[in-house]
Design an enzyme around this catalytic site. Structure first.
Site, PDB file in Angstrom:
ATOM      1  CB  CYS A   2      -2.119   4.742   4.201  1.00 37.78           C
ATOM      2  SG  CYS A   2      -3.567   3.989   3.468  1.00 37.78           S
ATOM      3  CB  SER A   3      -0.135   0.929   6.485  1.00 40.58           C
ATOM      4  OG  SER A   3      -1.084   1.537   7.339  1.00 40.58           O
ATOM      5  CB  CYS A   4      -4.654  -0.712   2.633  1.00 41.17           C
ATOM      6  SG  CYS A   4      -5.356   0.944   2.657  1.00 41.17           S
ATOM      7  CB  CYS A  42      -0.898  -0.004   1.239  1.00 44.50           C
ATOM      8  SG  CYS A  42      -1.869   1.517   1.391  1.00 44.50           S
TER       9      CYS A  42
END
Lengths: 96, 94, 196
Positions: free
Chosen positions: C107-109, C104
């Site tokens: 962000c950090s999905c 991702c």
């Protein structure tokens, strides 16, 4: 405008570090920040995109100096102030 | 956004090249690039609008595949990015 | 300033905000602890490993998994509905010709409801910035040297889907049971930064 979170393809970041034990949280406060954010989104105080937006709007130097959950906590305080839940002063431990 | 062509898998699309003011989910490295629609990834309110606290109706989202060389000028891999239809314009085949 | 001191300062700030929200009725007493416990007891890479082992032993399930993962994982008693809302799961399978890896960049999905917390490296700018541009180099740093002929497909979780990779079944595992096969699958294998 281009934001600091949007790093795909950028050069200059350090080497990838794998932690041996990979704990989900590195301190109790990180778990609290994680849970606090979930509680506020569930209550409809703000939504997930507003939360991401608030992180992305942090001053760039502050963003890069902050850890993952420090960014989360900064975004939570930003949104609580912007949504009128509390004043910025109220959201900080008073100094004597 | 008005659209005269229905998007479908296999179609070539160009991503939005401009730099929006606020939150968006079109990564900078995939701006203004041509890719191929792989498949629909459901429909969701546009993140750009939700980040401004606006509720919108669901908009279609697509997996769009790019050749790395088209994004970075080199590389033999592909990158498949998940993009709202609002970011995409069909490329006229000549 | 030591790390411990910085940590105690921010701990105090977090407690302060929690107390303020409780006093304004926006947070229930004990709500934070309950949420933390639920999160830590929730998703785990073992869920992904079970799905992978079942896909390795049941080609029909593997096909259904790649076509509609949300429906298919219900067959093994799992779902993506554990979070704020049910998320779409996109499962991609490695083959002899193609290797998949997930990131991702914005962000950090990550499929937390299914696989639990993501590792810190997955959330780092170091990984997110480089894997889209030089996946072969990044995978080599993880100790995964792919043959030059293997195509690499990077998936950027830039919208609402969450992703999981089905690694290739290792050679010499014909005699293993499904639980034994699941025991071979690692979290990195499910992200695509390890072979299995």
């Amino acid at each position: 405008m281009s934001r600091i979170n949007d790093v795909g393809g950028m050069s200059g970041f350090p080497a990838i570090i794998e932690e041996p034990d990979e704990p989900p949280f590195h301190a109790d406060w990180e778990a609290h920040v994680f849970a606090l954010n979930g509680a506020l989104i569930k209550r409809g105080v703000y939504n997930l995109d507003e939360f991401r937006d608030a992180q992305e709007r942090l001053p760039v130097q502050e963003y890069l100096a902050a850890s993952y959950y420090e960014r989360w906590f900064a975004a939570i305080r930003t949104l609580l102030a912007e949504k009128g839940v509390a004043t910025p002063d109220e959201l900080h431990v008073p100094h004597d | 956004m008005s659209r005269t062509t229905e998007l479908a898998p296999g179609m070539r699309v160009r991503t939005r090249a401009t730099d929006p003011v606020g939150h968006t989910r079109l990564p900078r490295y995939a701006r203004g690039a041509v890719g191929v629609l792989v498949e629909r990834a459901g429909a969701h309110p546009l993140a750009d609008e939700r980040a401004r606290g606006r509720a919108t109706e669901p908009h279609p989202v697509w997996h769009v595949r790019f050749a790395a060389a088209d994004l970075f000028g080199s590389g033999d891999h592909t990158v498949t990015v998940e993009l709202w239809e609002d970011y995409l314009t069909p490329v006229e085949e000549s | 300033m030591s790390d411990d001191h910085a940590s105690s300062l921010i701990s105090a700030e977090v407690r302060h905000v929690e107390a303020l929200l409780e006093s304004r009725g926006l947070l229930g007493a004990g709500e934070i602890d309950t949420r933390i416990d639920e999160f830590l007891a929730g998703g785990t890479p073992a869920n992904g490993a079970r799905i992978v082992a079942h896909a390795w032993t049941d080609p029909g399930f593997a096909a259904r998994l790649l076509a509609d993962a949300n429906e298919a994982i219900r067959e093994v008693g799992l779902s993506m509905a554990g979070g704020l809302q049910e998320q779409r799961l996109k499962v991609v399978a490695n083959t002899a010709e193609e290797h998949n890896v997930v990131v991702c960049t914005l962000c950090s999905c990550y499929p937390i409801a299914l696989l639990g917390p993501s590792p810190s490296w997955y959330k780092s700018e170091a990984y997110r910035s480089r894997v889209v541009r030089d996946p072969r180099g990044v995978l080599a740093e993880f100790g995964l040297e792919l043959p030059a002929a293997t195509r690499i497909s990077v998936w950027d979780a830039s919208a609402e889907s969450r992703y999981m990779v089905v690694p290739r079944r290792p050679a010499g595992t014909d005699g293993l049971t499904e639980p034994e096969l699941a025991g071979l699958v690692t979290r990195k294998g499910l992200i695509g930064t390890a072979a299995v």
